[in-house]
Design an enzyme around this catalytic site. Structure first.
Site, short mmCIF file in Angstrom:
data_model
loop_
_atom_site.label_atom_id
_atom_site.label_comp_id
_atom_site.label_asym_id
_atom_site.label_seq_id
_atom_site.Cartn_x
_atom_site.Cartn_y
_atom_site.Cartn_z
N LEU A 17 0.83 -1.21 0.00
CA LEU A 17 0.00 0.00 0.00
C LEU A 17 0.87 1.26 0.00
O LEU A 17 1.89 1.31 0.68
CB LEU A 17 -0.90 0.01 1.23
N ASP A 59 3.50 -5.49 2.77
CA ASP A 59 3.86 -4.37 3.66
C ASP A 59 4.55 -4.83 4.95
O ASP A 59 4.82 -4.01 5.82
CB ASP A 59 2.60 -3.57 4.03
N GLU A 64 6.66 -2.14 12.71
CA GLU A 64 6.23 -1.28 13.81
C GLU A 64 4.72 -1.22 13.94
O GLU A 64 4.19 -1.05 15.05
CB GLU A 64 6.78 0.13 13.62
N ASP A 65 4.01 -1.37 12.83
CA ASP A 65 2.56 -1.20 12.86
C ASP A 65 1.83 -2.34 13.55
O ASP A 65 0.64 -2.24 13.81
CB ASP A 65 2.01 -1.05 11.43
N ARG A 84 -3.51 -5.96 5.90
CA ARG A 84 -2.38 -6.09 6.81
C ARG A 84 -2.72 -6.87 8.08
O ARG A 84 -1.85 -7.05 8.93
CB ARG A 84 -1.83 -4.70 7.17
N ARG A 130 -5.72 5.42 9.43
CA ARG A 130 -5.63 3.99 9.74
C ARG A 130 -6.09 3.63 11.16
O ARG A 130 -6.49 2.51 11.42
CB ARG A 130 -4.17 3.52 9.55
N HIS A 163 0.60 8.45 9.07
CA HIS A 163 0.62 8.10 10.49
C HIS A 163 1.13 9.28 11.32
O HIS A 163 1.77 10.19 10.79
CB HIS A 163 1.56 6.92 10.73
N CYS A 244 9.20 2.84 11.04
CA CYS A 244 8.32 1.75 10.61
C CYS A 244 9.03 0.40 10.53
O CYS A 244 8.40 -0.65 10.63
CB CYS A 244 7.76 2.04 9.22
#
Length: 249
Positions: A17, A59, A64-65, A84, A130, A163, A244
């Site tokens: 993405l 992705d 980190e996400d 994700r 998000r 973000h 990230c």
């Protein structure tokens, strides 16, 4: 910090993405830049857990996400992009090497780790493209039980960032590096804000690791920290930045 978890991009990295139009990333160059990033983390004194590429999730290099980590336990997120969601289960096993206590963001909440900026015992949580308000409130409640104070920051009216950490970073010693659109935000008043100009906006996603500051090449030479400059062009093409690419704790 003593540890970091990293995952290199897979050959399908370019299928991930992105909201920017900077061209398709060069996979070979992305691998070189990721290797240099990992080397920088080790130079900062961290021991790395290196995961294999996850071809199911283009992705997934942006680890980190998937989680928010505290000394008192790990919080598994619930990414706002449905494609994700599988990344969270993929990180549970590696995290269990270090953490026995897990909490999780539950539906209908969504939360990306990139929307969480830790500043010592205070945490900024973003409501963004998000992360929704329910997810942000769930995280705030979990962190309150662990002794952290929190502030919610809404960035949905700032189209240039995906973000929160695309726009601010905690640099230590009470300093926050911030893009122009966030530099005057009331939530940051208790900190010394170091504004970055629009031409340096990508530099706001810098990373403090122990006594060093990692930053994107070409930016942020004036802060006075011991700096490690890294090339990040191929990750920038995919909406990614320095923070990230690792879970640091």
């Amino acid at each position: 910090m003593k540890h970091a978890i990293v995952r290199p991009p897979g050959p399908n990295f370019a299928d991930g993405l992105t909201t920017v139009d900077l061209g398709r990333p060069d996979y070979g160059l992305a691998l070189e830049q990721h290797a240099a990033y990992c080397d920088a983390l080790e130079r900062c004194g961290l021991t790395l857990m290196r995961l294999d590429p996850d071809l199911r999730h283009p992705d997934s290099t942006f680890v980190e996400d998937t989680a928010v980590l505290t000394p008192l336990g790990a919080i598994l997120t619930r990414p706002g992009a449905p494609t994700r969601s599988g990344e969270v289960e993929a990180i549970r096993g590696p995290l269990s090497t270090f953490f026995s206590d897990f909490e999780e963001i539950a539906a209908p909440g969504t939360l990306d780790g990139g929307d969480v900026c830790e500043a010592e015992d205070h945490v900024f949580i973003c409501v963004s493209k998000r992360t929704n308000e329910e997810g942000a409130k769930q995280l705030a409640a979990i962190l309150a039980r662990k002794g952290y104070s929190t502030t919610l920051v809404d960035t949905r009216g700032i189209p240039e960032i995906l973000h929160l950490k695309s726009g601010i970073a905690y640099a230590g010693e009470g300093r926050i590096v911030a893009i122009e659109a966030l530099a005057g935000h009331p939530a940051l008043r208790s900190h010394e804000v170091v504004p970055v100009s629009p031409s340096e906006a990508y530099a706001a996603n810098c990373v403090r690791v122990n006594d060093r500051l990692l930053f994107a090449a070409g930016h942020l030479h004036r802060l006075g920290y011991e700096l490690l400059e890294l090339q990040m062009s191929e990750f920038q093409r995919m909406d990614g930045g320095l923070s990230c690419l690792s879970l640091r704790f």
